[in-house]
Design a protein around this motif. Structure first.
Motif, short mmCIF file in Angstrom:
data_model
loop_
_atom_site.label_atom_id
_atom_site.label_comp_id
_atom_site.label_asym_id
_atom_site.label_seq_id
_atom_site.Cartn_x
_atom_site.Cartn_y
_atom_site.Cartn_z
N LYS A 1 8.49 -1.06 11.05
CA LYS A 1 8.13 -1.18 12.47
C LYS A 1 7.33 -2.46 12.70
N THR A 2 6.90 -2.66 13.96
CA THR A 2 6.17 -3.87 14.29
C THR A 2 4.74 -3.83 13.73
N ARG A 3 4.09 -4.98 13.72
CA ARG A 3 2.73 -5.07 13.21
C ARG A 3 1.78 -4.26 14.07
N SER A 4 0.87 -3.54 13.44
CA SER A 4 -0.06 -2.66 14.17
C SER A 4 -1.32 -3.39 14.60
N ALA A 5 -1.55 -4.61 14.08
CA ALA A 5 -2.76 -5.36 14.40
C ALA A 5 -2.50 -6.84 14.16
N SER A 6 -3.40 -7.66 14.68
CA SER A 6 -3.33 -9.09 14.44
C SER A 6 -4.25 -9.45 13.27
N VAL A 7 -3.91 -10.53 12.57
CA VAL A 7 -4.73 -11.01 11.46
C VAL A 7 -4.96 -12.51 11.66
N VAL A 8 -6.24 -12.90 11.68
CA VAL A 8 -6.62 -14.29 11.90
C VAL A 8 -7.54 -14.74 10.76
N ALA A 9 -7.32 -15.94 10.26
CA ALA A 9 -8.19 -16.49 9.22
C ALA A 9 -9.54 -16.84 9.82
N THR A 10 -10.61 -16.32 9.23
CA THR A 10 -11.96 -16.64 9.70
C THR A 10 -12.57 -17.78 8.89
N GLU A 11 -11.88 -18.21 7.84
CA GLU A 11 -12.25 -19.42 7.12
C GLU A 11 -10.99 -19.95 6.45
N ASP A 12 -11.02 -21.19 5.99
CA ASP A 12 -9.86 -21.75 5.29
C ASP A 12 -9.49 -20.82 4.14
N SER A 13 -8.19 -20.50 4.06
CA SER A 13 -7.77 -19.47 3.10
C SER A 13 -6.47 -19.87 2.41
N GLU A 14 -6.26 -19.25 1.25
CA GLU A 14 -5.00 -19.40 0.52
C GLU A 14 -4.38 -18.03 0.34
N LEU A 15 -3.11 -17.91 0.69
CA LEU A 15 -2.42 -16.63 0.67
C LEU A 15 -1.18 -16.71 -0.20
N MET A 16 -0.78 -15.57 -0.72
CA MET A 16 0.53 -15.43 -1.36
C MET A 16 1.30 -14.39 -0.55
N SER A 17 2.55 -14.67 -0.24
CA SER A 17 3.35 -13.74 0.56
C SER A 17 4.56 -13.26 -0.23
N LEU A 18 4.96 -12.02 0.07
CA LEU A 18 6.06 -11.37 -0.63
C LEU A 18 6.96 -10.69 0.39
N ARG A 19 8.25 -10.97 0.36
CA ARG A 19 9.18 -10.40 1.33
C ARG A 19 9.38 -8.90 1.11
N ARG A 20 9.75 -8.22 2.17
CA ARG A 20 9.91 -6.76 2.13
C ARG A 20 10.91 -6.32 1.08
N SER A 21 12.07 -6.95 1.03
CA SER A 21 13.11 -6.55 0.08
C SER A 21 12.63 -6.70 -1.36
N ASP A 22 11.93 -7.80 -1.64
CA ASP A 22 11.40 -8.02 -3.00
C ASP A 22 10.32 -7.01 -3.33
N PHE A 23 9.45 -6.73 -2.35
CA PHE A 23 8.36 -5.78 -2.59
C PHE A 23 8.90 -4.38 -2.86
N LEU A 24 9.88 -3.93 -2.10
CA LEU A 24 10.43 -2.60 -2.31
C LEU A 24 11.13 -2.49 -3.67
N ASN A 25 11.80 -3.56 -4.09
CA ASN A 25 12.41 -3.56 -5.43
C ASN A 25 11.36 -3.46 -6.52
N ILE A 26 10.25 -4.18 -6.33
CA ILE A 26 9.17 -4.14 -7.31
C ILE A 26 8.53 -2.75 -7.36
N LEU A 27 8.38 -2.11 -6.20
CA LEU A 27 7.84 -0.74 -6.16
C LEU A 27 8.71 0.21 -6.97
N ASN A 28 10.02 0.07 -6.85
CA ASN A 28 10.93 0.94 -7.60
C ASN A 28 10.81 0.72 -9.10
#
Length: 227
Positions: A89-116
């Motif tokens: 479903k859609t995002r339930s909240a907004s997320v804003v960086a409150t300081e300079d940040s570094e993130l790692m992102s993982l796509r839904r299909s890859d994440f679900l495969n990893i969960l399995n």
């Protein structure tokens, strides 16, 4: 520190083998964002899980009257975006960086495969979601039942449970949010935050050093103000 070692510091992946961590790293995309950048917008389609390598973000909701309600402050090792990832479903909240940040992102299909492939991640995810639900229940109770002092105390307790460290009976919150953001977390005015923190200091309950707060007798503080 390489990305696999960084992932191991995230509770979600701490029990995985080096091989499994490298598999996840190969699916991740690293992204740097500047302070005040909106990373996720409420109600947008969500297909990505985000892991915070370093930095700080706020998770918030805009009330019908236009007020910002801060649901959580997340830092190194935390993650967000899992709800839309799991239910599609859609995002339930907004997320804003409150300081300079570094993130790692993982796509839904890859994440679900990893969960399995790695059930331990699913167990860790359920544990974290349960903890977040408990914190939400506590926050709702504090906003409903407590006066301004109790709300500010509960906000400090919430921050302590998220990122604090114990030094004997003293709890240290290494980096509190700005007073504006604390006010949005506590459901009160910025002036109330300032006045209440000064009150706690005058009572000898806390000590402020820059953005650090020392709660001298944490158990007593919780019982006195936040119960």
């Amino acid at each position: 520190m390489n990305n696999a070692n960084l992932l191991r510091k995230v509770p979600l992946f701490s029990e995985l083998s080096d091989k499994a961590l490298q598999q996840i790293v190969s699916k991740c995309v690293t992204r740097r964002v500047r302070r005040n950048t909106m990373i996720v917008a409420e109600q947008e389609e969500g297909s990505t899980l985000f892991l915070i390598v370093r930095g700080e973000v706020k998770v918030s909701h805009i009330a019908p009257d236009g007020r910002e309600v801060i649901l959580s402050i997340l830092r190194d090792g935390d993650f967000f975006g899992e709800m839309a990832l799991l239910d599609g479903k859609t995002r339930s909240a907004s997320v804003v960086a409150t300081e300079d940040s570094e993130l790692m992102s993982l796509r839904r299909s890859d994440f679900l495969n990893i969960l399995n492939e790695h059930p331990s991640i699913a167990i860790a995810l359920l544990r974290e979601l349960a903890a977040r639900l408990r914190r939400c229940d506590e926050k709702i109770a504090s906003l409903t039942l407590q006066d301004a002092v109790g709300r500010v105390a509960s906000t400090l307790v919430h921050l302590a449970e998220q990122s604090g460290r114990s030094l004997g009976p003293t709890m240290v919150i290494p980096r509190i949010p700005l007073q504006r953001d604390m006010a949005n977390m506590a459901g009160t005015a910025r002036e109330t935050i300032s006045r209440t923190l000064k009150f706690f200091e005058a009572q000898g309950d806390i000590k402020r050093v820059g953005r650090r707060i020392f709660i001298h007798d944490y158990a007593k503080f919780k019982k006195k103000y936040a119960s």
